[in-house]
Every structure is written in structure tokens, then in C-alpha cells.
Design a protein around this motif. Structure first.
Motif, mmCIF file in Angstrom:
data_model
loop_
_atom_site.group_PDB
_atom_site.id
_atom_site.type_symbol
_atom_site.label_atom_id
_atom_site.label_comp_id
_atom_site.label_asym_id
_atom_site.label_seq_id
_atom_site.Cartn_x
_atom_site.Cartn_y
_atom_site.Cartn_z
ATOM 1 N N LEU A 59 -42.833 -11.719 -70.543
ATOM 2 C CA LEU A 59 -41.902 -12.024 -71.626
ATOM 3 C C LEU A 59 -41.990 -11.015 -72.766
ATOM 4 N N ASN A 60 -40.848 -10.737 -73.363
ATOM 5 C CA ASN A 60 -40.813 -9.993 -74.622
ATOM 6 C C ASN A 60 -41.350 -10.863 -75.754
ATOM 7 N N ASP A 61 -41.668 -10.238 -76.868
ATOM 8 C CA ASP A 61 -42.147 -10.990 -78.031
ATOM 9 C C ASP A 61 -41.112 -12.034 -78.427
ATOM 10 N N GLY A 62 -41.587 -13.244 -78.685
ATOM 11 C CA GLY A 62 -40.688 -14.321 -79.051
ATOM 12 C C GLY A 62 -39.894 -14.893 -77.903
ATOM 13 N N GLY A 63 -40.194 -14.442 -76.678
ATOM 14 C CA GLY A 63 -39.478 -14.925 -75.510
ATOM 15 C C GLY A 63 -39.817 -16.372 -75.199
ATOM 16 N N LEU A 64 -38.969 -16.993 -74.397
ATOM 17 C CA LEU A 64 -39.062 -18.426 -74.123
ATOM 18 C C LEU A 64 -39.387 -18.672 -72.653
ATOM 19 N N PHE A 65 -40.279 -19.634 -72.428
ATOM 20 C CA PHE A 65 -40.590 -20.124 -71.088
ATOM 21 C C PHE A 65 -40.238 -21.605 -71.060
ATOM 22 N N CYS A 66 -39.280 -21.984 -70.202
ATOM 23 C CA CYS A 66 -38.790 -23.369 -70.156
ATOM 24 C C CYS A 66 -38.940 -23.935 -68.751
ATOM 25 N N PHE A 67 -39.507 -25.131 -68.671
ATOM 26 C CA PHE A 67 -39.666 -25.795 -67.377
ATOM 27 C C PHE A 67 -39.790 -27.298 -67.600
ATOM 28 N N ASN A 68 -39.552 -28.072 -66.555
ATOM 29 C CA ASN A 68 -39.764 -29.517 -66.639
ATOM 30 C C ASN A 68 -40.967 -29.906 -65.795
ATOM 31 N N SER A 69 -41.597 -31.018 -66.190
ATOM 32 C CA SER A 69 -42.843 -31.429 -65.550
ATOM 33 C C SER A 69 -42.941 -32.943 -65.538
ATOM 34 N N VAL A 70 -43.802 -33.442 -64.651
ATOM 35 C CA VAL A 70 -44.084 -34.868 -64.573
ATOM 36 C C VAL A 70 -45.576 -35.073 -64.829
ATOM 37 N N ASP A 71 -45.916 -36.084 -65.633
ATOM 38 C CA ASP A 71 -47.305 -36.409 -65.951
ATOM 39 C C ASP A 71 -47.895 -37.224 -64.807
ATOM 40 N N LYS A 72 -49.016 -36.762 -64.254
ATOM 41 C CA LYS A 72 -49.600 -37.428 -63.087
ATOM 42 C C LYS A 72 -49.975 -38.883 -63.368
ATOM 43 N N HIS A 73 -50.309 -39.187 -64.635
ATOM 44 C CA HIS A 73 -50.713 -40.546 -64.978
ATOM 45 C C HIS A 73 -49.525 -41.506 -65.097
ATOM 46 N N LYS A 74 -48.311 -40.948 -65.092
ATOM 47 C CA LYS A 74 -47.109 -41.780 -65.232
ATOM 48 C C LYS A 74 -46.366 -41.967 -63.908
ATOM 49 N N ILE A 75 -46.896 -41.406 -62.832
ATOM 50 C CA ILE A 75 -46.214 -41.485 -61.544
ATOM 51 C C ILE A 75 -46.340 -42.893 -60.957
ATOM 52 N N ASP A 76 -45.210 -43.420 -60.518
ATOM 53 C CA ASP A 76 -45.168 -44.698 -59.816
ATOM 54 C C ASP A 76 -44.936 -44.402 -58.334
ATOM 55 N N ASN A 77 -45.960 -44.586 -57.523
ATOM 56 C CA ASN A 77 -45.875 -44.229 -56.110
ATOM 57 C C ASN A 77 -44.869 -45.067 -55.334
ATOM 58 N N THR A 78 -44.397 -46.158 -55.912
ATOM 59 C CA THR A 78 -43.481 -47.056 -55.199
ATOM 60 C C THR A 78 -42.013 -46.733 -55.454
ATOM 61 N N THR A 79 -41.733 -45.808 -56.358
ATOM 62 C CA THR A 79 -40.342 -45.507 -56.693
ATOM 63 C C THR A 79 -39.906 -44.180 -56.069
#
Length: 267
Positions: A131-151
Motif C-alpha cells: 500500500l501507498n501511504d494512507g492507503g486502505l485495506f478493507c475486508f469483512n470477517s466473522v468472529d469465531k466466538h459468535k459462530i452458530d454451527n447450526t445456522t
């Protein structure tokens, strides 16, 4: 009724599997964030770019785009969709750019394909260097502690006189640094009974034996982190902003939901 495994090549089904995704809305949201929080530059790299739908939108917004993926069949489709862009077959956890860019994106939870914490650290370091100075890194993520294995998430579509049903869901065992992304695909010449498919897994629908259905199952090993752990990994490199996973408006994360949009400004 037949069943087999997809293994790692989802290229033939990728666009169908993601047909309910609003790529234009997602891309426009990140474009706004680049204007508000980034350096407003127009050099863009999409990690795990797949068949290039996000890249197509960023090109239309005026960016000079490139994409990176480890799946050559998907890159072949991306090149046909976006002939103006440059695409490279490479691992996102260890890449180097000859010329830095202003915006790096990684959509559809693909950051989790890093598979381990060490490889995720390497990905973050590679992004920072690219990245250049001031550049942006954007991504989405899921928190492992919030995962519902049944859904799981399901959707249905039609293509070439066939009906398709797609189901995906996260599974976390409760400890360790890996989680699974489980995928099911069903294909039939007859419409699926949506009410039943919404209530039951695709592979257990009562009507499955009454018609000829092809079934595929697959699972991918993904890295598992909490949002706290992820912030700690990013902090040496970026000023980290966390927003709700809402591409219609920019809203700070409520510290409760298990899906979030990470917007990271290079420091």
C-alpha cells in the motif's frame, strides 16, 4: 440421486453460488470509505478476486485495477470479464507488488482463507508493504466466538434449464485457530420445494428422493480469530476502524454482532 465432492475448484459454480450478492453495492461502499478515510487514490488490488465481479465495478468507478487469486480457472473468467485489469495467480498470504496501490480489498470473508494465524500475519504484512501511504485495506470477517454451527445461508437460482440450491455455513469447534466453511450444492431439473429447503439442510429434504438431484458437498479450512485477536494483529501496521457489516450505510460496529467490516488505514 448422486453425490460427490467439489474439492477446491468451485469455478464452474462460483457465479451461480454468489448470484444473490450485490457486488455493485459492496464495491460502492468501499469506494466511499476510500474517499472518506483513505488517500483517495485510484490504484486498486482485489485479493481472492475470484471471477472478478468486484474488480469490474471498481474499473467502472475509475480505478486502475488488478486481481490476485490461487484458482486459475476463476482468473480466466475474471480476465474475460475485466480485460482492462491485470490478474495474477498467487497466494494472498505472501505476495509482492512492483508498484504500490492505494486500495486493497478482500471481499466475501476471503481473508479467512489464510488458514492459519501465521499465514494471516504474513498476509497482513504483505498488504501493508503493497500500500501507498494512507492507503486502505478493507475486508469483512466473522468472529469465531459468535459462530452458530447450526445456522446456514441458502439461496436458489436457475441456469440452463436446471434449478440450483446453495447452502453455506460456518463451523467452529470451540478452540484452536481453524474453522470450517461448509458448502452444499444441489442441482435438479425440477424446482426445489423452497419451504422445505428453508427449514431443513439441502441433503435431508423429504422430496430429495422423489426427483433426480445431483448433490455436491465441500468444506474449506479457514483461519479462526476473534475480533480482538484480529485487531491486535492489525495494530502494528494500521489504524483500524470496525464497521457494521452493512454496505448500505457506514455504521460503527456495535461490539456485539459477529460479522464486521474492517477498514484499515496504513500507518
Amino acid at each position: 440421486m448422486s453425490s460427490n465432492a467439489l474439492y477446491t475448484d468451485l469455478s464452474a459454480y462460483y457465479d451461480l453460488m454468489c448470484s444473490d450478492i450485490n457486488y455493485q453495492q459492496q464495491s460502492a461502499s468501499i469506494h466511499r470509505l476510500q474517499q472518506f478515510l483513505g488517500n483517495n487514490g485510484l490504484q486498486h488490488l482485489d485479493l481472492a478476486c475470484g471471477t472478478g465481479p468486484h474488480v469490474r465495478n471498481f474499473i467502472d468507478f475509475g480505478y486502475q485495477c488488478s486481481g490476485l487469486d490461487i484458482n486459475q480457472p476463476m482468473l480466466d473468467m475474471a480476465m474475460r470479464r475485466c480485460p482492462e485489469a491485470q490478474f495474477n495467480l498467487h497466494d494472498m498470504t505472501a505476495f509482492h507488488l512492483e508498484q504500490r496501490v492505494d486500495l486493497i480489498t478482500c471481499f466475501l470473508y476471503s481473508i479467512h482463507y489464510s488458514q492459519s494465524i501465521e499465514r494471516l500475519k504474513s498476509c497482513i504484512a504483505s498488504v501493508h508493504s503493497a500500500l501507498n501511504d494512507g492507503g486502505l485495506f478493507c475486508f469483512n470477517s466473522v468472529d469465531k466466538h459468535k459462530i452458530d454451527n447450526t445456522t446456514s445461508v441458502k439461496h436458489f437460482t436457475e441456469f440452463e434449464a436446471h434449478h440450483f440450491a446453495f447452502e453455506s455455513g460456518w463451523h467452529y469447534g470451540g478452540e484452536g485457530e481453524q474453522q470450517l466453511l461448509k458448502l452444499n450444492i444441489a442441482k435438479s431439473r425440477q424446482p426445489f420445494m423452497a419451504s422445505l429447503a428453508d427449514a431443513l439442510p439441502l441433503f435431508d429434504t423429504p422430496d430429495a428422493g422423489l426427483q433426480e438431484i445431483e448433490l455436491w458437498q465441500d468444506q474449506h479450512t479457514m483461519v479462526a480469530t476473534s475480533f480482538t485477536e484480529l485487531q491486535q494483529l492489525l495494530a502494528p501496521y494500521f489504524d483500524v476502524h470496525i464497521f457494521e457489516h452493512d454496505y448500505e450505510k457506514i455504521v460503527p460496529w456495535d461490539c456485539v454482532s459477529g460479522n464486521a467490516l474492517f477498514v484499515c488505514v496504513k500507518i
